[in-house]
Design a protein around this motif. Structure first.
Motif, PDB file in Angstrom:
ATOM      1  N   LYS A 145      81.702 -42.229  11.259  1.00 26.06           N
ATOM      2  CA  LYS A 145      80.741 -42.418  10.159  1.00 26.06           C
ATOM      3  C   LYS A 145      81.477 -42.661   8.840  1.00 26.06           C
ATOM      4  O   LYS A 145      81.077 -43.514   8.052  1.00 26.06           O
ATOM      5  CB  LYS A 145      79.830 -41.187  10.031  1.00 26.06           C
ATOM      6  CG  LYS A 145      78.710 -41.171  11.063  1.00 26.06           C
ATOM      7  CD  LYS A 145      77.561 -40.280  10.617  1.00 26.06           C
ATOM      8  CE  LYS A 145      77.595 -38.964  11.339  1.00 26.06           C
ATOM      9  NZ  LYS A 145      76.419 -38.119  11.039  1.00 26.06           N
ATOM     10  N   SER A 164      84.138 -44.121   8.402  1.00 26.23           N
ATOM     11  CA  SER A 164      84.717 -45.468   8.355  1.00 26.23           C
ATOM     12  C   SER A 164      83.643 -46.541   8.174  1.00 26.23           C
ATOM     13  O   SER A 164      83.954 -47.732   8.177  1.00 26.23           O
ATOM     14  CB  SER A 164      85.533 -45.731   9.616  1.00 26.23           C
ATOM     15  OG  SER A 164      84.676 -45.971  10.723  1.00 26.23           O
ATOM     16  N   GLY A 165      82.382 -46.107   8.036  1.00 23.57           N
ATOM     17  CA  GLY A 165      81.347 -47.074   7.676  1.00 23.57           C
ATOM     18  C   GLY A 165      80.262 -47.317   8.713  1.00 23.57           C
ATOM     19  O   GLY A 165      79.328 -48.073   8.459  1.00 23.57           O
ATOM     20  N   PHE A 166      80.369 -46.702   9.874  1.00 21.19           N
ATOM     21  CA  PHE A 166      79.322 -46.896  10.885  1.00 21.19           C
ATOM     22  C   PHE A 166      78.123 -46.008  10.574  1.00 21.19           C
ATOM     23  O   PHE A 166      78.285 -44.833  10.226  1.00 21.19           O
ATOM     24  CB  PHE A 166      79.838 -46.558  12.292  1.00 21.19           C
ATOM     25  CG  PHE A 166      80.756 -47.602  12.855  1.00 21.19           C
ATOM     26  CD1 PHE A 166      80.235 -48.712  13.512  1.00 21.19           C
ATOM     27  CD2 PHE A 166      82.129 -47.495  12.722  1.00 21.19           C
ATOM     28  CE1 PHE A 166      81.076 -49.692  14.022  1.00 21.19           C
ATOM     29  CE2 PHE A 166      82.985 -48.464  13.238  1.00 21.19           C
ATOM     30  CZ  PHE A 166      82.456 -49.563  13.880  1.00 21.19           C
ATOM     31  N   SER A 167      76.923 -46.563  10.743  1.00 19.50           N
ATOM     32  CA  SER A 167      75.710 -45.766  10.576  1.00 19.50           C
ATOM     33  C   SER A 167      75.431 -45.009  11.875  1.00 19.50           C
ATOM     34  O   SER A 167      75.993 -45.338  12.941  1.00 19.50           O
ATOM     35  CB  SER A 167      74.523 -46.672  10.249  1.00 19.50           C
ATOM     36  OG  SER A 167      74.177 -47.440  11.402  1.00 19.50           O
ATOM     37  N   GLN A 220      74.120 -47.350  14.478  1.00 14.61           N
ATOM     38  CA  GLN A 220      75.173 -48.154  15.111  1.00 14.61           C
ATOM     39  C   GLN A 220      75.950 -47.329  16.139  1.00 14.61           C
ATOM     40  O   GLN A 220      76.255 -47.815  17.228  1.00 14.61           O
ATOM     41  CB  GLN A 220      76.117 -48.705  14.040  1.00 14.61           C
ATOM     42  CG  GLN A 220      75.476 -49.811  13.208  1.00 14.61           C
ATOM     43  CD  GLN A 220      76.359 -50.263  12.061  1.00 14.61           C
ATOM     44  OE1 GLN A 220      77.100 -49.450  11.475  1.00 14.61           O
ATOM     45  NE2 GLN A 220      76.294 -51.539  11.733  1.00 14.61           N
TER      46      GLN A 220
END
Lengths: 111, 193
Positions: free
Chosen positions: A66, A68-71, A74
């Motif tokens: 999360k 690192s940018g993942f929702s 996702q």
């Protein structure tokens, strides 16, 4: 008993949906999770564990992915793709072994 | 669960359904059931259809046999939620807890039919190693298992290698014995649809 074709069809429909249907993660990311190949750190660690040693997945694996940018949506999709991918490889390996074992028997059965 | 959306991300109508299930069953909705209600168009709908066909569709294997396969595969994967759920379901389906317990404790000495033992052995190897050879399959066929029965068992194996992974990755909460028994009763009455 006739071949239960509905089984293979239902399995193919599941695989097709998670890989090619609408999703929050890109189709490329989903394909990479499915094959457990080609994802970047840190999400690759989470996906690798889902595929090969799922009991070792931790909160920290999700937190790192999360961060690192993942929702969450996702990650929901990518984890599912990894699980379906690994089990699909097993399913196909089993069916291939069965096909090989039964092809060898056919000449005897044909006579 | 390890994703907040799987605990709290449901539509109001789904939340109401969960509340009604809790009210009438006396048990919270198991995480396995919650998972297939989250964005069911992505996974739940197709997963339920495949799992139901594998577990309750036409097969020479009984429902008890298939639930035992699910429990056995889950045991090898050390997937606590699925071991509990499918041990309870196999036990109720067979009406024979010692038979299920014996297979999960030691397949080779368990008092089960040889075709079932050979099939479980094959599924265990596939689950543990991820691969199989033709020789493994010849042993199963030689034990009297039909090619269609092998295919049916491979579908059960695929369904539970998926579910086991999701249970452990998302962190399904292990139920009480009463909770697993209630879930088993539901799965035998309604299946996986």
């Amino acid at each position: 008993m006739p071949d239960n074709d509905k089984l293979r069809a239902a399995h193919r429909a599941l695989v097709d949906r998670v890989l090619n249907g609408e999703g929050r993660a890109s189709a490329q990311q989903r394909a990479r999770a499915f094959s457990n190949e080609g994802l970047s750190p840190p999400v690759d660690a989470l996906i690798g564990k889902v595929a090969t040693r799922p009991t070792q997945v931790t909160e920290a694996d999700f937190a790192a992915a999360k961060a690192s940018g993942f929702s969450e949506d996702q990650l929901f999709e990518l984890v599912i793709c990894a699980a379906v991918g690994q089990s699909t490889r097993m399913y196909e390996a089993g069916l291939a072994a069965l096909a090989e074992a039964t092809v060898d028997e056919r000449p005897d059965n044909a006579t | 669960m390890r994703l907040d959306i799987l605990d709290r991300g449901y539509r109001p109508s789904t939340k109401l359904l969960f509340a009604l299930i809790r009210l009438f069953s006396g048990h919270p909705v198991p995480d396995a059931a919650k998972l297939v209600f989250y964005r069911p168009d992505f996974y739940g709908a197709q997963a339920k259809a495949f799992t139901h066909e594998a577990m309750r569709g036409p097969s020479a294997w009984s429902v008890g046999d298939r639930e035992l396969m699910a429990a056995y595969v889950s045991k090898l994967n050390e997937s606590a939620f699925c071991i509990g759920a499918h041990t309870a379901t196999a036990t109720q389906a067979y009406q024979d807890g010692p038979r299920v317990a014996a297979v999960l404790a030691d397949l080779e000495s368990a008092p089960v039919e040889e075709p079932l033992r050979a099939t479980l052995r094959m599924l265990g190897k596939l689950t543990a190693e991820g691969k199989l050879g033709a020789e493994d399959m010849r042993e199963v066929l030689a034990a009297g298992v039909s090619p269609q029965q092998v295919k049916d068992s491979l579908a059960v194996c695929a369904a539970f290698n998926t579910t086991d992974r999701l249970a452990d990755a998302f962190g399904f909460e292990v139920l009480t014995p009463e909770g697993f028994d209630a879930g088993a009763k539901y799965l035998l009455k309604r299946g996986y649809r």
